[in-house]
Design a protein around this motif. Structure first.
Motif, PDB file in Angstrom:
ATOM      1  N   LEU A  61       0.920  -1.280   0.185  1.00  0.00           N
ATOM      2  CA  LEU A  61       0.008  -0.069   0.024  1.00  0.00           C
ATOM      3  C   LEU A  61       0.784   1.199  -0.053  1.00  0.00           C
ATOM      4  O   LEU A  61       0.418   2.326  -0.471  1.00  0.00           O
ATOM      5  N   SER A  62       2.224   1.343   0.486  1.00  0.00           N
ATOM      6  CA  SER A  62       3.034   2.361   0.321  1.00  0.00           C
ATOM      7  C   SER A  62       3.514   2.752  -0.890  1.00  0.00           C
ATOM      8  O   SER A  62       4.008   3.813  -1.089  1.00  0.00           O
ATOM      9  N   SER A  63       3.514   1.524  -1.832  1.00  0.00           N
ATOM     10  CA  SER A  63       3.710   2.107  -3.235  1.00  0.00           C
ATOM     11  C   SER A  63       3.172   1.337  -4.225  1.00  0.00           C
ATOM     12  O   SER A  63       3.806   0.822  -5.024  1.00  0.00           O
ATOM     13  N   ALA A 100      10.336   9.322   0.007  1.00  0.00           N
ATOM     14  CA  ALA A 100      10.782   7.778   0.433  1.00  0.00           C
ATOM     15  C   ALA A 100      10.056   6.889  -0.492  1.00  0.00           C
ATOM     16  O   ALA A 100      10.573   5.834  -0.643  1.00  0.00           O
ATOM     17  N   ASN A 101       9.010   7.342  -1.205  1.00  0.00           N
ATOM     18  CA  ASN A 101       8.201   6.364  -2.280  1.00  0.00           C
ATOM     19  C   ASN A 101       8.101   7.086  -3.642  1.00  0.00           C
ATOM     20  O   ASN A 101       6.935   7.813  -3.833  1.00  0.00           O
ATOM     21  N   PRO A 102       9.193   7.326  -4.456  1.00  0.00           N
ATOM     22  CA  PRO A 102       9.048   8.369  -5.499  1.00  0.00           C
ATOM     23  C   PRO A 102       8.382   7.651  -6.698  1.00  0.00           C
ATOM     24  O   PRO A 102       8.231   8.465  -7.825  1.00  0.00           O
ATOM     25  N   SER A 103       7.574   6.503  -6.627  1.00  0.00           N
ATOM     26  CA  SER A 103       6.871   5.945  -7.695  1.00  0.00           C
ATOM     27  C   SER A 103       5.546   6.574  -7.349  1.00  0.00           C
ATOM     28  O   SER A 103       4.585   6.220  -8.510  1.00  0.00           O
ATOM     29  N   VAL A 119     -16.613  18.169  13.282  1.00  0.00           N
ATOM     30  CA  VAL A 119     -15.610  18.339  12.462  1.00  0.00           C
ATOM     31  C   VAL A 119     -14.486  17.404  12.214  1.00  0.00           C
ATOM     32  O   VAL A 119     -14.029  17.297  11.076  1.00  0.00           O
ATOM     33  N   ARG A 120     -14.552  16.819  13.128  1.00  0.00           N
ATOM     34  CA  ARG A 120     -13.537  15.475  12.929  1.00  0.00           C
ATOM     35  C   ARG A 120     -13.870  14.491  12.145  1.00  0.00           C
ATOM     36  O   ARG A 120     -15.092  13.770  12.028  1.00  0.00           O
ATOM     37  N   CYS A 121     -13.384  14.019  10.929  1.00  0.00           N
ATOM     38  CA  CYS A 121     -13.493  13.270  10.021  1.00  0.00           C
ATOM     39  C   CYS A 121     -12.673  11.956   9.568  1.00  0.00           C
ATOM     40  O   CYS A 121     -13.100  11.141   9.154  1.00  0.00           O
ATOM     41  N   GLN A 122     -11.328  12.156  10.220  1.00  0.00           N
ATOM     42  CA  GLN A 122     -10.430  11.032  10.131  1.00  0.00           C
ATOM     43  C   GLN A 122     -10.017  10.245  11.361  1.00  0.00           C
ATOM     44  O   GLN A 122      -9.934  11.029  12.372  1.00  0.00           O
ATOM     45  N   ALA A 123      -9.893   9.217  11.228  1.00  0.00           N
ATOM     46  CA  ALA A 123      -9.058   8.403  12.622  1.00  0.00           C
ATOM     47  C   ALA A 123      -7.522   8.460  12.782  1.00  0.00           C
ATOM     48  O   ALA A 123      -7.078   8.347  13.785  1.00  0.00           O
ATOM     49  N   VAL A 124      -6.738   8.705  11.544  1.00  0.00           N
ATOM     50  CA  VAL A 124      -5.396   8.748  11.869  1.00  0.00           C
ATOM     51  C   VAL A 124      -4.962   9.920  10.899  1.00  0.00           C
ATOM     52  O   VAL A 124      -5.467  10.430   9.810  1.00  0.00           O
ATOM     53  N   ASN A 125      -3.544   9.927  11.062  1.00  0.00           N
ATOM     54  CA  ASN A 125      -2.757  11.339  10.583  1.00  0.00           C
ATOM     55  C   ASN A 125      -2.776  11.118   8.934  1.00  0.00           C
ATOM     56  O   ASN A 125      -2.709   9.980   8.592  1.00  0.00           O
ATOM     57  N   VAL A 126      -2.167  12.099   8.250  1.00  0.00           N
ATOM     58  CA  VAL A 126      -1.672  12.320   6.961  1.00  0.00           C
ATOM     59  C   VAL A 126      -0.748  11.261   6.476  1.00  0.00           C
ATOM     60  O   VAL A 126      -0.768  10.324   5.555  1.00  0.00           O
ATOM     61  N   ARG A 127       0.232  10.990   7.331  1.00  0.00           N
ATOM     62  CA  ARG A 127       1.328  10.050   6.863  1.00  0.00           C
ATOM     63  C   ARG A 127       0.794   8.662   7.132  1.00  0.00           C
ATOM     64  O   ARG A 127       1.132   7.954   6.162  1.00  0.00           O
ATOM     65  N   GLU A 128      -0.023   8.317   8.102  1.00  0.00           N
ATOM     66  CA  GLU A 128      -0.332   6.831   8.086  1.00  0.00           C
ATOM     67  C   GLU A 128      -1.451   6.640   7.033  1.00  0.00           C
ATOM     68  O   GLU A 128      -1.421   5.600   6.388  1.00  0.00           O
ATOM     69  N   GLN A 129      -2.199   7.619   6.602  1.00  0.00           N
ATOM     70  CA  GLN A 129      -3.050   7.652   5.439  1.00  0.00           C
ATOM     71  C   GLN A 129      -2.202   7.262   4.243  1.00  0.00           C
ATOM     72  O   GLN A 129      -2.433   6.435   3.202  1.00  0.00           O
ATOM     73  N   LEU A 130      -1.186   7.949   4.035  1.00  0.00           N
ATOM     74  CA  LEU A 130      -0.325   7.550   2.792  1.00  0.00           C
ATOM     75  C   LEU A 130       0.432   6.315   2.616  1.00  0.00           C
ATOM     76  O   LEU A 130       0.459   5.832   1.907  1.00  0.00           O
ATOM     77  N   GLU A 131       0.838   6.154   3.839  1.00  0.00           N
ATOM     78  CA  GLU A 131       1.520   4.615   3.992  1.00  0.00           C
ATOM     79  C   GLU A 131       0.605   3.510   3.641  1.00  0.00           C
ATOM     80  O   GLU A 131       0.868   2.629   3.305  1.00  0.00           O
ATOM     81  N   ASN A 132      -0.788   3.923   3.817  1.00  0.00           N
ATOM     82  CA  ASN A 132      -1.905   2.929   3.666  1.00  0.00           C
ATOM     83  C   ASN A 132      -2.458   2.996   2.333  1.00  0.00           C
ATOM     84  O   ASN A 132      -3.578   2.604   2.233  1.00  0.00           O
ATOM     85  N   GLY A 133      -1.995   3.692   1.585  1.00  0.00           N
ATOM     86  CA  GLY A 133      -2.420   3.714  -0.029  1.00  0.00           C
ATOM     87  C   GLY A 133      -3.138   5.066  -0.360  1.00  0.00           C
ATOM     88  O   GLY A 133      -3.744   5.120  -1.566  1.00  0.00           O
TER      89      GLY A 133
END
Length: 469
Positions: free
Chosen positions: A144-146, A239-242, A178-192
């Motif tokens: 999921l990270s790449s 870290a994930n240039p693809s 107001v809150r819509c997400q459970a986790v932060n942006v980095r964790e979202q990115l790492e998981n796709g």
């Protein structure tokens, strides 16, 4: 009990070889706030992320060798009776390219299961069991990270199945509406997640852009800023240039600044020399934007930016956004939008879910040709983005706050993607199926307590494009 349906949503043929049946016993598992709500629902809202988990007790009481071939992206109804809910577990052994893989249905986890590799098997498969549909969907397990690195450079970004988040950085302590997400942006990115919906407050006397949701700051413990969030995205792309990220930027909040001021601040302070951002007003191919952020502006530009890119303007234009729509065409023509959000009663959530299903069906219909293939035209028209918001809310109704909407919408869309998506005639309108894309699916409350099933389903549909590579 119904017979088990198996959908092979991978690029490799599978063959069911062995069916073993065990006694099962329900086991307790952790329940998230979302899970606690959805576990009370029945019928269409049941999915693997909320179904009771069952553990095997003792030895197999029945063992049957079979031969059920299931081709790439093929659906087969078997003669295997599904497990008695809460009392049985079926262990299925599949063979692919001479190697074997096992999965328990249902499993001991409430979520998707990575199939067990036997005899040194090389491939990885993720299985999702939808109890309500007696369906086991098997996806190629994506990194999921790449995940974009598996796809050819020549595909336009709009041909992909892209997971997104609505009001993406709103994971902090905030008002429930107001809150819509459970986790932060980095964790979202790492998981796709690859589409980010960002709202900023614009002041007349500062270039600092505070992150907001409507009129409210996204955190009760102090402002969070656009620049800090960008640094997180830049670090991930380094870290994930693809990978590529689409970022929708919109002006909200109580600041007195204008759209035009926002466009100048963004260009002068953040967009720099273009090495980090793709700002051409044209849907790009994947190869053009790896390692970059693709700007989708939901704001008007300052007139000084109209001369950019040979007079074509600046960035993908989302400034004329269709409001509260079932299937609205973006003013610039680059996207079709499902963004019905005015849910005033909890039972209207079903209407929202049906709109989301219909937009998934529309997204699955187009074909995209690659160079050297029939139908390809150099510099020909590119299919639009299909942007599909699963989010909705009503500030004055606690039953319609983002977390409550997600508790119903997310499992329902998992079911649709596993059972009906990409199956000709099975969508709400009975449309034909092209490449089976999901489009951009914009979600709330994914990743809660590690549950990424919805994101995995969306990413998994990109394997359909790999059939053509």
């Amino acid at each position: 009990m119904a017979d088990l349906t198996i959908r092979n949503l991978t690029i490799t043929p599978l063959e069911l070889k062995l069916v073993e049946r065990f006694e099962g016993q329900p086991s307790s598992g952790r329940h998230t706030p979302v899970g606690n709500i959805t576990s009370k629902l029945t019928g269409i809202f049941n999915s693997t992320s909320v179904a009771p988990n069952v553990r095997i007790q003792g030895e197999a009481r029945d063992r049957r060798e079979v031969s059920v071939p299931i081709g790439r992206f093929e659906t087969r109804v078997t003669d295997v009776r599904t497990a008695d809910p809460g009392r049985e577990v079926i262990r299925l052994t599949f063979e692919s390219e001479g190697r074997r893989y096992q999965v328990d249905v249902p499993g001991s986890s409430q979520r998707s299961t990575v199939m067990t590799k036997l005899d040194g098997a090389p491939n990885e498969y993720t299985a999702i069991y939808v109890q309500a549909g007696s369906c086991l969907a098997i996806f190629s397990s994506a990194n999921l990270s790449s995940w974009m690195r598996e796809l050819r450079d020549e595909y336009p970004l709009s041909a992909l199945s892209i997971p997104g988040t609505h009001n993406s950085p709103t994971c902090h302590v905030a008002l429930p509406s107001v809150r819509c997400q459970a986790v932060n942006v980095r964790e979202q990115l790492e998981n796709g997640v690859r589409f980010f919906d960002i709202r900023v407050n614009v002041s007349t006397d500062s270039s600092e852009l505070a992150l907001v949701h409507s009129a409210f700051p996204i955190s009760l413990t102090g402002n969070k800023y656009f620049k800090d969030m960008l640094d997180v995205v830049y670090s991930f792309l380094d870290a994930n240039p693809s990978e590529a990220v689409i970022m929708s930027v919109k002006r909200e909040g109580t600041g007195k600044g204008t759209d035009q001021q926002l466009s100048k601040i963004l260009k002068d302070r953040f967009y720099g020399d273009g090495k980090r951002w793709y700002t051409e007003p044209r849907i790009p191919k994947i190869g053009e934007v790896r390692g970059k952020i693709v700007l989708l502006r939901r704001h008007q530009n300052d007139p000084s930016l109209n001369s950019e890119w040979g007079g074509r303007g600046w960035a993908l234009d989302g400034s004329v956004w269709p409001d509260n729509c079932e299937d609205g065409l973006l003013g610039s023509g680059i996207a079709r939008i499902q963004d019905f959000y005015e849910v005033d009663q909890s039972h209207n959530i079903q209407k929202k879910i049906e709109f989301a299903r219909m937009h998934l069906e529309r997204a699955a219909e187009p074909f995209c040709s690659l160079p050297g293939r029939e139908g390809y035209k150099e510099n020909g028209p590119v299919q639009p983005f299909f942007v599909n918001f699963l989010s909705a809310s009503n500030f004055f109704n606690a039953n319609c706050w983002p977390e409550k909407i997600a508790a119903k919408a997310n499992p329902a869309i998992i079911e649709y993607l596993c059972i009906r998506h990409g199956a000709a005639g099975k969508g709400p309108k009975g449309l034909k199926v092209g490449d089976g894309s999901t489009g951009v699916v914009v979600t709330d409350w994914v990743g809660q307590d590690g549950d990424w099933d919805l994101i995995r389903c969306i990413v998994g549909w990109n394997a359909r494009l790999q059939l053509k590579q």
